[in-house]
Design a protein around this motif. Structure first.
Motif, PDB file in Angstrom:
ATOM      1  N   PRO A  21     -21.208 -78.800  -6.038  1.00  0.00           N
ATOM      2  CA  PRO A  21     -21.001 -79.675  -5.067  1.00  0.00           C
ATOM      3  C   PRO A  21     -20.801 -79.542  -3.372  1.00  0.00           C
ATOM      4  O   PRO A  21     -21.336 -80.214  -3.217  1.00  0.00           O
ATOM      5  N   LYS A  22     -20.456 -78.369  -3.016  1.00  0.00           N
ATOM      6  CA  LYS A  22     -20.045 -77.919  -1.939  1.00  0.00           C
ATOM      7  C   LYS A  22     -21.441 -77.149  -1.456  1.00  0.00           C
ATOM      8  O   LYS A  22     -21.593 -76.920  -0.041  1.00  0.00           O
ATOM      9  N   SER A  23     -22.912 -76.831  -1.883  1.00  0.00           N
ATOM     10  CA  SER A  23     -23.608 -76.396  -1.392  1.00  0.00           C
ATOM     11  C   SER A  23     -24.721 -76.511  -0.791  1.00  0.00           C
ATOM     12  O   SER A  23     -24.823 -78.141  -0.848  1.00  0.00           O
ATOM     13  N   GLU A  24     -25.507 -76.809   0.116  1.00  0.00           N
ATOM     14  CA  GLU A  24     -26.399 -77.078   0.840  1.00  0.00           C
ATOM     15  C   GLU A  24     -27.726 -77.401  -0.198  1.00  0.00           C
ATOM     16  O   GLU A  24     -28.016 -78.371   0.400  1.00  0.00           O
ATOM     17  N   GLU A  25     -28.070 -76.785  -1.598  1.00  0.00           N
ATOM     18  CA  GLU A  25     -28.660 -76.661  -2.342  1.00  0.00           C
ATOM     19  C   GLU A  25     -27.983 -78.168  -3.473  1.00  0.00           C
ATOM     20  O   GLU A  25     -28.884 -78.944  -3.721  1.00  0.00           O
ATOM     21  N   VAL A  26     -27.344 -78.853  -2.469  1.00  0.00           N
ATOM     22  CA  VAL A  26     -26.626 -79.636  -4.079  1.00  0.00           C
ATOM     23  C   VAL A  26     -28.056 -81.324  -3.031  1.00  0.00           C
ATOM     24  O   VAL A  26     -28.381 -81.787  -4.385  1.00  0.00           O
ATOM     25  N   TYR A  27     -27.809 -81.442  -1.788  1.00  0.00           N
ATOM     26  CA  TYR A  27     -28.689 -82.263  -1.391  1.00  0.00           C
ATOM     27  C   TYR A  27     -29.672 -82.042  -2.200  1.00  0.00           C
ATOM     28  O   TYR A  27     -30.415 -82.860  -2.572  1.00  0.00           O
ATOM     29  N   MET A  28     -30.584 -81.010  -1.826  1.00  0.00           N
ATOM     30  CA  MET A  28     -31.910 -81.139  -2.599  1.00  0.00           C
ATOM     31  C   MET A  28     -31.907 -81.599  -4.082  1.00  0.00           C
ATOM     32  O   MET A  28     -32.670 -81.682  -4.568  1.00  0.00           O
ATOM     33  N   ALA A  29     -30.676 -81.044  -4.637  1.00  0.00           N
ATOM     34  CA  ALA A  29     -31.218 -80.821  -6.045  1.00  0.00           C
ATOM     35  C   ALA A  29     -30.735 -82.961  -6.504  1.00  0.00           C
ATOM     36  O   ALA A  29     -31.364 -83.487  -7.164  1.00  0.00           O
ATOM     37  N   ILE A  52     -27.082 -92.486  -0.504  1.00  0.00           N
ATOM     38  CA  ILE A  52     -27.083 -93.065   0.719  1.00  0.00           C
ATOM     39  C   ILE A  52     -25.266 -93.746   1.157  1.00  0.00           C
ATOM     40  O   ILE A  52     -25.297 -93.572   2.884  1.00  0.00           O
ATOM     41  N   LYS A  53     -25.073 -94.599   0.106  1.00  0.00           N
ATOM     42  CA  LYS A  53     -23.601 -94.831   0.222  1.00  0.00           C
ATOM     43  C   LYS A  53     -22.665 -94.174   0.757  1.00  0.00           C
ATOM     44  O   LYS A  53     -21.495 -94.163   1.200  1.00  0.00           O
ATOM     45  N   ASN A  54     -22.617 -92.879   0.267  1.00  0.00           N
ATOM     46  CA  ASN A  54     -21.750 -91.747   0.504  1.00  0.00           C
ATOM     47  C   ASN A  54     -21.687 -91.273   1.726  1.00  0.00           C
ATOM     48  O   ASN A  54     -22.441 -90.899   1.687  1.00  0.00           O
ATOM     49  N   SER A  55     -20.453 -91.637   1.984  1.00  0.00           N
ATOM     50  CA  SER A  55     -20.012 -91.192   3.302  1.00  0.00           C
ATOM     51  C   SER A  55     -20.043 -89.322   3.685  1.00  0.00           C
ATOM     52  O   SER A  55     -20.187 -89.037   4.886  1.00  0.00           O
ATOM     53  N   ASN A  56     -19.696 -89.080   2.485  1.00  0.00           N
ATOM     54  CA  ASN A  56     -20.089 -86.865   2.593  1.00  0.00           C
ATOM     55  C   ASN A  56     -21.369 -86.149   2.982  1.00  0.00           C
ATOM     56  O   ASN A  56     -21.143 -85.447   3.085  1.00  0.00           O
ATOM     57  N   ILE A  57     -22.695 -87.341   2.605  1.00  0.00           N
ATOM     58  CA  ILE A  57     -24.071 -86.984   2.871  1.00  0.00           C
ATOM     59  C   ILE A  57     -24.034 -86.691   4.609  1.00  0.00           C
ATOM     60  O   ILE A  57     -24.053 -88.304   4.917  1.00  0.00           O
ATOM     61  N   PRO A  58     -24.444 -86.002   5.254  1.00  0.00           N
ATOM     62  CA  PRO A  58     -25.054 -86.006   6.575  1.00  0.00           C
ATOM     63  C   PRO A  58     -26.059 -87.313   6.225  1.00  0.00           C
ATOM     64  O   PRO A  58     -26.762 -86.891   5.931  1.00  0.00           O
ATOM     65  N   ASN A  59     -26.103 -87.606   7.703  1.00  0.00           N
ATOM     66  CA  ASN A  59     -27.053 -88.576   7.725  1.00  0.00           C
ATOM     67  C   ASN A  59     -28.604 -87.538   8.161  1.00  0.00           C
ATOM     68  O   ASN A  59     -28.709 -88.443   7.632  1.00  0.00           O
ATOM     69  N   ASN A  60     -28.259 -86.841   8.504  1.00  0.00           N
ATOM     70  CA  ASN A  60     -29.911 -86.035   8.482  1.00  0.00           C
ATOM     71  C   ASN A  60     -30.468 -85.768   7.011  1.00  0.00           C
ATOM     72  O   ASN A  60     -31.237 -86.458   6.805  1.00  0.00           O
ATOM     73  N   ILE A  61     -29.244 -85.891   6.101  1.00  0.00           N
ATOM     74  CA  ILE A  61     -30.159 -86.094   4.678  1.00  0.00           C
ATOM     75  C   ILE A  61     -30.059 -87.475   4.264  1.00  0.00           C
ATOM     76  O   ILE A  61     -30.776 -87.639   3.523  1.00  0.00           O
ATOM     77  N   LYS A  62     -29.257 -88.360   4.203  1.00  0.00           N
ATOM     78  CA  LYS A  62     -29.358 -89.687   4.396  1.00  0.00           C
ATOM     79  C   LYS A  62     -31.259 -89.839   4.448  1.00  0.00           C
ATOM     80  O   LYS A  62     -31.781 -91.144   3.559  1.00  0.00           O
TER      81      LYS A  62
END
Length: 274
Positions: free
Chosen positions: A218-226, A251-261
């Motif tokens: 869950p803390k990997s960079e790839e998780v966002y792409m997954a 999108i509501k998840n505060s842990n996800i970076p804005n550029n990914i959102k």
């Protein structure tokens, strides 16, 4: 006698001009099987021009790019073939195998099907040459990697880049058994396998890899792409409500970076437009 000599000279001149013109163009093989055989015997890369009869940019490629002197000269160091997926079984198979989405697409592969370079769309004249030279250089690197019979991360990367799931899986499992895959590299390979499955329209199979990344890394960079590709798979499966809710929660998840959102919001906007 003078007239006869003049005619002989003219015929000779026309022959020379004709020969020069025949060489001043790319020599295209008639089919892929012949191209592969020739490439394997001479250890050359293969350039595959995937086109259609109605594609205007394909015609521009013929007119402006394949007529370029440097392109023609560089093409002598490879085997070239044209394939039309709409009237050729070979073309249809290649387009499906390599996930061709538009035309023209120019694939550079080795005789065993490893992708050396992929050019999507029209590239004019001398700007096309660097792609050709990169394919030639990469072939040399591939030959070095494949010369070893031992499994390696480099060889694994090679098979995965080419979408060869069977060979990639064998090497992956072998390296995994030897504990030769760094834990931080695991998400990258899981994502790669997921994308291979997605390209085959096996979205359930793809999601099994994406879900594993989400759960175990869950803390990997790839998780966002997954997350992203999991939503894409839902959409391509014909669902709209499920990926919509999925993206809204992300999108509501505060842990996800804005550029990914932003990427998630773009995909959500696509769903809402439909």
């Amino acid at each position: 006698m003078k007239n006869r000599n003049l005619i002989i000279i003219m015929i000779s001149l026309l022959t020379i001009i004709s020969c020069e013109n025949s060489y001043a163009e790319i020599r295209w093989e008639k089919n892929l099987a012949t191209a592969i055989k020739k490439a394997k015997s001479k250890n050359l890369p293969i350039m595959i021009d995937i086109y259609t009869d109605w594609c205007s940019w394909c015609k521009e490629l013929d007119k402006n790019t394949y007529s370029n002197e440097e392109v023609i000269e560089t093409a002598k160091k490879m085997v070239s073939v044209k394939l039309n997926p709409e009237n050729s079984e070979e073309g249809e198979e290649i387009a499906r195998k390599y996930g061709v989405q538009g035309y023209p697409t120019i694939l550079f592969i080795n005789a065993d099907g490893f992708v050396l370079e992929n050019v999507g769309g029209y590239v004019e004249g001398e700007k096309f040459v660097p792609y050709m030279k990169n394919a030639i250089d990469k072939l040399g690197k591939i030959n070095v990697i494949l010369s070893s019979k031992e499994p390696s991360l480099e060889k694994l990367d090679l098979y995965m880049e080419s979408g060869n799931e069977t060979e990639a899986t064998k090497i992956f499992n072998d390296l995994l058994g030897k504990k030769s895959i760094p834990d931080e590299a695991m998400p990258k390979y899981l994502l790669g396998f997921g994308l291979i499955r997605a390209q085959q329209s096996d979205y359930d199979g793809a999601n099994s890899y994406f879900d594993r990344i989400i759960k175990e890394y869950p803390k990997s960079e790839e998780v966002y792409m997954a997350h992203y590709y999991k939503a894409v798979g839902m959409i391509l499966s014909g669902d709209t409500d499920k990926p919509k809710k999925y993206l809204e929660n992300l999108i509501k998840n505060s842990n996800i970076p804005n550029n990914i959102k932003t990427q998630y919001q773009t995909l959500l906007s696509y769903i809402n437009e439909d």
